[in-house]
Design a protein around this motif. Structure first.
Motif, PDB file in Angstrom:
ATOM      1  N   HIS A   1       0.836  -1.205   0.000  1.00  6.87           N
ATOM      2  CA  HIS A   1       0.000   0.000   0.000  1.00  6.87           C
ATOM      3  C   HIS A   1       0.875   1.262   0.000  1.00  6.87           C
ATOM      4  CE1 HIS A   1      -3.459   2.546   0.664  1.00  6.87           C
ATOM      5  NE2 HIS A   1      -2.867   3.073   1.724  1.00  6.87           N
ATOM      6  N   GLU A   2       1.955   1.243   0.764  1.00  7.80           N
ATOM      7  CA  GLU A   2       2.853   2.405   0.842  1.00  7.80           C
ATOM      8  C   GLU A   2       3.493   2.697  -0.517  1.00  7.80           C
ATOM      9  OE1 GLU A   2       1.881   0.882   4.629  1.00  7.80           O
ATOM     10  OE2 GLU A   2       2.950  -0.206   3.049  1.00  7.80           O
ATOM     11  N   GLU A   3       3.952   1.655  -1.194  1.00  9.30           N
ATOM     12  CA  GLU A   3       4.547   1.836  -2.525  1.00  9.30           C
ATOM     13  C   GLU A   3       3.497   2.394  -3.495  1.00  9.30           C
ATOM     14  OE1 GLU A   3       7.687  -1.479  -3.650  1.00  9.30           O
ATOM     15  OE2 GLU A   3       5.957  -2.356  -2.622  1.00  9.30           O
ATOM     16  N   PHE A   4       2.302   1.824  -3.439  1.00  6.07           N
ATOM     17  CA  PHE A   4       1.205   2.246  -4.316  1.00  6.07           C
ATOM     18  C   PHE A   4       0.897   3.727  -4.125  1.00  6.07           C
ATOM     19  CE2 PHE A   4      -3.401   2.576  -5.305  1.00  6.07           C
ATOM     20  CZ  PHE A   4      -3.416   2.054  -6.593  1.00  6.07           C
ATOM     21  N   MET A   5       0.865   4.167  -2.859  1.00  6.41           N
ATOM     22  CA  MET A   5       0.543   5.566  -2.561  1.00  6.41           C
ATOM     23  C   MET A   5       1.637   6.516  -3.047  1.00  6.41           C
ATOM     24  SD  MET A   5      -2.438   5.241  -1.526  1.00  6.41           S
ATOM     25  CE  MET A   5      -2.779   6.973  -1.253  1.00  6.41           C
ATOM     26  N   GLY A   6       2.844   5.996  -3.246  1.00  8.02           N
ATOM     27  CA  GLY A   6       3.951   6.803  -3.748  1.00  8.02           C
ATOM     28  C   GLY A   6       3.874   7.052  -5.242  1.00  8.02           C
ATOM     29  N   GLY A   7       2.945   6.413  -5.931  1.00  8.53           N
ATOM     30  CA  GLY A   7       2.766   6.566  -7.380  1.00  8.53           C
ATOM     31  C   GLY A   7       2.230   5.286  -7.964  1.00  8.53           C
ATOM     32  N   HIS A   8       1.270   5.413  -8.869  1.00  7.64           N
ATOM     33  CA  HIS A   8       0.670   4.227  -9.495  1.00  7.64           C
ATOM     34  C   HIS A   8      -0.003   4.605 -10.812  1.00  7.64           C
ATOM     35  CE1 HIS A   8      -2.416   5.936  -6.753  1.00  7.64           C
ATOM     36  NE2 HIS A   8      -3.223   5.693  -7.774  1.00  7.64           N
ATOM     37  N   VAL A   9      -0.398   3.588 -11.549  1.00  6.56           N
ATOM     38  CA  VAL A   9      -1.095   3.772 -12.827  1.00  6.56           C
ATOM     39  C   VAL A   9      -2.510   4.282 -12.542  1.00  6.56           C
ATOM     40  CG1 VAL A   9      -1.915   2.614 -14.919  1.00  6.56           C
ATOM     41  CG2 VAL A   9       0.226   1.870 -13.838  1.00  6.56           C
ATOM     42  N   ALA A  10      -2.940   5.279 -13.306  1.00  7.49           N
ATOM     43  CA  ALA A  10      -4.301   5.811 -13.150  1.00  7.49           C
ATOM     44  C   ALA A  10      -5.316   4.680 -13.305  1.00  7.49           C
ATOM     45  CB  ALA A  10      -4.566   6.892 -14.190  1.00  7.49           C
ATOM     46  N   ASP A  11      -6.321   4.668 -12.448  1.00 13.91           N
ATOM     47  CA  ASP A  11      -7.409   3.684 -12.463  1.00 13.91           C
ATOM     48  C   ASP A  11      -6.987   2.259 -12.097  1.00 13.91           C
ATOM     49  OD1 ASP A  11      -9.208   5.704 -13.278  1.00 13.91           O
ATOM     50  OD2 ASP A  11      -8.714   5.358 -15.375  1.00 13.91           O
ATOM     51  N   SER A  12      -5.759   2.090 -11.621  1.00 15.59           N
ATOM     52  CA  SER A  12      -5.354   0.749 -11.181  1.00 15.59           C
ATOM     53  C   SER A  12      -5.848   0.527  -9.757  1.00 15.59           C
ATOM     54  CB  SER A  12      -3.828   0.605 -11.225  1.00 15.59           C
ATOM     55  OG  SER A  12      -3.196   1.485 -10.314  1.00 15.59           O
ATOM     56  N   ILE A  13      -5.933  -0.734  -9.367  1.00 16.20           N
ATOM     57  CA  ILE A  13      -6.316  -1.034  -7.986  1.00 16.20           C
ATOM     58  C   ILE A  13      -5.143  -1.708  -7.296  1.00 16.20           C
ATOM     59  CG2 ILE A  13      -8.787  -1.175  -8.489  1.00 16.20           C
ATOM     60  CD1 ILE A  13      -8.507  -4.206  -8.235  1.00 16.20           C
ATOM     61  N   ASN A  14      -5.071  -1.561  -6.001  1.00 16.16           N
ATOM     62  CA  ASN A  14      -3.955  -2.090  -5.222  1.00 16.16           C
ATOM     63  C   ASN A  14      -4.409  -3.316  -4.425  1.00 16.16           C
ATOM     64  OD1 ASN A  14      -2.196  -1.056  -2.276  1.00 16.16           O
ATOM     65  ND2 ASN A  14      -1.319  -2.109  -4.009  1.00 16.16           N
ATOM     66  N   ILE A  15      -3.844  -4.459  -4.784  1.00 16.21           N
ATOM     67  CA  ILE A  15      -4.036  -5.678  -4.001  1.00 16.21           C
ATOM     68  C   ILE A  15      -2.625  -6.237  -3.779  1.00 16.21           C
ATOM     69  CG2 ILE A  15      -5.059  -7.980  -3.869  1.00 16.21           C
ATOM     70  CD1 ILE A  15      -7.266  -7.043  -5.756  1.00 16.21           C
ATOM     71  N   PRO A  16      -2.028  -5.915  -2.623  1.00 15.34           N
ATOM     72  CA  PRO A  16      -0.653  -6.380  -2.365  1.00 15.34           C
ATOM     73  C   PRO A  16      -0.517  -7.895  -2.520  1.00 15.34           C
ATOM     74  CG  PRO A  16      -1.316  -4.761  -0.728  1.00 15.34           C
ATOM     75  CD  PRO A  16      -2.551  -5.111  -1.520  1.00 15.34           C
ATOM     76  N   LEU A  17       0.655  -8.323  -2.972  1.00 13.31           N
ATOM     77  CA  LEU A  17       0.912  -9.740  -3.228  1.00 13.31           C
ATOM     78  C   LEU A  17       0.509 -10.605  -2.033  1.00 13.31           C
ATOM     79  CD1 LEU A  17       2.075 -11.927  -5.100  1.00 13.31           C
ATOM     80  CD2 LEU A  17       4.314 -11.474  -4.084  1.00 13.31           C
ATOM     81  N   GLY A  18       0.818 -10.159  -0.818  1.00  9.07           N
ATOM     82  CA  GLY A  18       0.502 -10.927   0.375  1.00  9.07           C
ATOM     83  C   GLY A  18      -0.986 -11.074   0.659  1.00  9.07           C
ATOM     84  N   GLU A  19      -1.823 -10.285  -0.025  1.00 16.45           N
ATOM     85  CA  GLU A  19      -3.267 -10.338   0.202  1.00 16.45           C
ATOM     86  C   GLU A  19      -4.031 -11.063  -0.908  1.00 16.45           C
ATOM     87  OE1 GLU A  19      -4.827  -6.406   0.937  1.00 16.45           O
ATOM     88  OE2 GLU A  19      -3.182  -5.906   2.293  1.00 16.45           O
ATOM     89  N   ILE A  20      -3.319 -11.511  -1.933  1.00 15.56           N
ATOM     90  CA  ILE A  20      -3.969 -12.121  -3.105  1.00 15.56           C
ATOM     91  C   ILE A  20      -4.862 -13.310  -2.707  1.00 15.56           C
ATOM     92  CG2 ILE A  20      -3.539 -13.436  -5.238  1.00 15.56           C
ATOM     93  CD1 ILE A  20      -2.573 -10.844  -6.040  1.00 15.56           C
ATOM     94  N   GLN A  21      -4.336 -14.221  -1.879  1.00 16.41           N
ATOM     95  CA  GLN A  21      -5.124 -15.395  -1.493  1.00 16.41           C
ATOM     96  C   GLN A  21      -6.394 -14.995  -0.743  1.00 16.41           C
ATOM     97  OE1 GLN A  21      -2.003 -17.921   0.279  1.00 16.41           O
ATOM     98  NE2 GLN A  21      -3.135 -19.646  -0.580  1.00 16.41           N
TER      99      GLN A  21
END
Length: 92
Positions: A20-40
Motif C-alpha cells: 500500500h505504501e509503494e502504491f501511494m507513492g505513485g501508481h497507474v491511473a485507475d489501477s487497484i492495489n491488491i498487495p501480493l501478500g493479500e492475493i489469497q
C-alpha cells in the motif's frame, strides 16, 4: 490481443501488487492495489474484476508470482512488469 493493446484500450483491470505504501507513492491511473501478500485472502474480489487482469509491481517479480498463482486458479491474467511500463503503455 497484445498486452499493450489490453492496457491502451482498457480491456481489463490493472492490479498493482506492491505494498500500500509503494502504491501511494505513485501508481497507474485507475489501477487497484491488491498487495501480493493479500492475493489469497482477496481471491473472491479478484474473481469479480473485469478480466483480463494486468498485474504490475516495481520490477515484474511480484507481479510474476501473482500471475503464476492466479493463472493456476483459472484467472485470465498477464504479468505487466513494472508499473512504470504499464503507465507508459496507458499514456500512448
Amino acid at each position: 490481443m497484445t498486452l499493450e493493446n489490453i492496457i491502451k484500450e482498457k480491456k481489463g483491470t490493472i492490479v498493482d501488487v506492491r505494498t500500500h505504501e509503494e502504491f501511494m507513492g505513485g501508481h497507474v491511473a485507475d489501477s487497484i492495489n491488491i498487495p501480493l501478500g493479500e492475493i489469497q485472502n482477496r481471491f473472491e474480489e479478484i474473481q469479480n474484476l473485469k478480466a483480463p487482469l494486468v498485474l504490475c509491481c516495481a520490477s515484474g517479480n511480484r507481479s510474476g508470482q501473482a500471475q503464476h498463482y492466479l493463472s493456476q486458479k483459472g484467472i485470465d491474467c498477464y504479468n505487466g512488469g513494472s508499473w512504470l511500463d504499464v503507465n507508459y503503455y496507458q499514456s500512448k
